[in-house]
Design an enzyme around this catalytic site. Structure first.
Site, PDB file in Angstrom:
ATOM      1  CG  ASP A  62      58.798  -0.558  -6.568  1.00  0.00           C
ATOM      2  OD1 ASP A  62      58.938   0.526  -7.145  1.00  0.00           O
ATOM      3  OD2 ASP A  62      58.271  -1.762  -7.035  1.00  0.00           O
ATOM      4  CG  ASN A 128      58.125 -12.556 -12.133  1.00  0.00           C
ATOM      5  OD1 ASN A 128      57.615 -11.636 -11.920  1.00  0.00           O
ATOM      6  ND2 ASN A 128      59.313 -12.757 -11.454  1.00  0.00           N
ATOM      7  CG  HIS A 130      57.501  -8.741 -10.326  1.00  0.00           C
ATOM      8  ND1 HIS A 130      57.971  -9.064 -11.121  1.00  0.00           N
ATOM      9  CD2 HIS A 130      56.945  -7.309 -10.362  1.00  0.00           C
ATOM     10  CE1 HIS A 130      58.536  -8.069 -11.845  1.00  0.00           C
ATOM     11  NE2 HIS A 130      57.867  -6.989 -11.744  1.00  0.00           N
ATOM     12  CD  GLU A 135      61.135 -10.486  -8.517  1.00  0.00           C
ATOM     13  OE1 GLU A 135      60.109 -11.155  -9.231  1.00  0.00           O
ATOM     14  OE2 GLU A 135      61.808  -9.685  -9.398  1.00  0.00           O
TER      15      GLU A 135
END
Length: 234
Positions: A62, A128, A130, A135
Site C-alpha cells: 500500500d 481494527n 485491517h 478496513e
C-alpha cells in the site's frame, strides 16, 4: 494457520527472518512487503543477513494517496530506509501515491500483481482487524483499490506525523483478494493493543467486519505474536 508465540518483537524478527529464509531456499522470487513499525525487526534481520535479493522482485501492499516517494512518511521512503538501500531488489513496486487517477493507478497495480505472483506476503495487523489498508467492511474478493481510512487508523498513524491533520485520509491498497492469492502469508502482531484483533482474526468468524479473518481461508499462513498480542486467545 501455524501460530508461533515469541517473547518480544526482537524474537519475532528472528522468527520472521527464518520464514523468509525458508521461502528463498524453496525458490521464492517475488516478496510481498509491508510497512509500519511491526515489520522493522524482520527487516533488520534481513539487512544483517547474507541473503541476496538482487534477482528478486518485491511488491508492496500500500501507499498513502498524496505522498510522493521522497516524503519521509511515504511507504516508498520507508522501504528505502529500512530495506532497499541495504538490500537492492531487481524490481520493486509500490503504489504511486501521486497518481490522482484512482482507476488508472489501481488497474496498473493489479496488472503488476498479476505479472508478479507473490510467493511470500508479509502483513501487519491493524487494531481494527485491517490488513494492508483493507478496513472493516472490505470484500474478500477485493483487488487494489483506493481506501478512505477510518478514524482509528488515522489515530494509530498520527504518531508518525507532526500532528493528526497531516495524516493522509486515503490510501491505495492491495485488496483482500489480492493478498489471498499469495502462495504463503506471514502476519505479525505485537502488543496488548492488538490482542482483540488477534483473537478475532484467529478464533472469530470469517467476516468483512474483521478483514484479517479471511486469512483463515488460506492454506498456508504463519502467525507470529508476542505474549501480549496472544493474551486474548482461548
Amino acid at each position: 494457520m501455524h501460530v508461533q508465540i515469541v517473547k518480544d518483537q526482537a524474537a519475532g524478527g528472528k522468527a520472521g527472518f527464518q520464514i523468509f529464509q525458508q521461502a528463498l531456499t524453496a525458490g521464492a522470487k517475488v516478496l510481498g512487503l509491508a510497512t509500519g513499525s511491526t515489520p522493522i525487526s524482520i527487516y533488520q534481520q534481513l539487512v544483517a543477513s547474507d541473503l541476496d535479493f538482487s534477482q528478486l522482485t518485491s511488491v508492496n501492499l500500500d501507499e498513502y494517496v498524496g505522498l510522493g516517494p521522497d516524503h519521509p512518511q511515504s511507504y516508498r521512503y520507508f522501504m528505502q530506509q529500512h530495506l532497499f538501500n541495504a538490500k537492492p531488489f531487481a524490481h520493486f513496486y509500490v503504489p504511486d501515491g501521486l497518481n490522482a487517477d484512482a482507476a488508472a493507478e489501481t488497474k496498473r497495480y493489479d496488472d503488476i500483481i498479476a505479472a508478479n505472483p507473490i510467493d511470500l506476503q508479509l502483513l501487519g495487523l491493524g487494531r481494527n482487524g485491517h490488513v494492508g489498508f483493507n478496513e472493516p467492511g472490505t470484500d474478500e474478493h477485493s483487488t487494489t483499490h483506493k481506501v478512505a481510512l477510518t478514524q482509528s487508523t488515522i489515530d494509530a498513524n498520527a504518531r508518525f506525523f507532526d500532528n493528526e491533520d497531516e495524516v493522509p485520509r486515503y490510501a491505495y491498497s492491495m485488496g483482500i483478494g489480492s493478498i489471498l492469492q499469495a502462495k504463503e502469508i506471514l502476519i505479525v502482531a505485537y502488543g496488548e493493543a492488538k490482542a482483540a484483533a488477534v483473537a478475532a482474526m484467529l478464533q472469530g468468524p470469517v467476516t468483512p467486519d474483521v478483514p484479517a479473518s479471511f486469512l483463515q481461508t488460506h492454506p498456508n499462513v504463519h502467525v507470529i505474536l508476542d505474549e501480549a498480542a496472544a493474551s486474548q486467545l482461548k
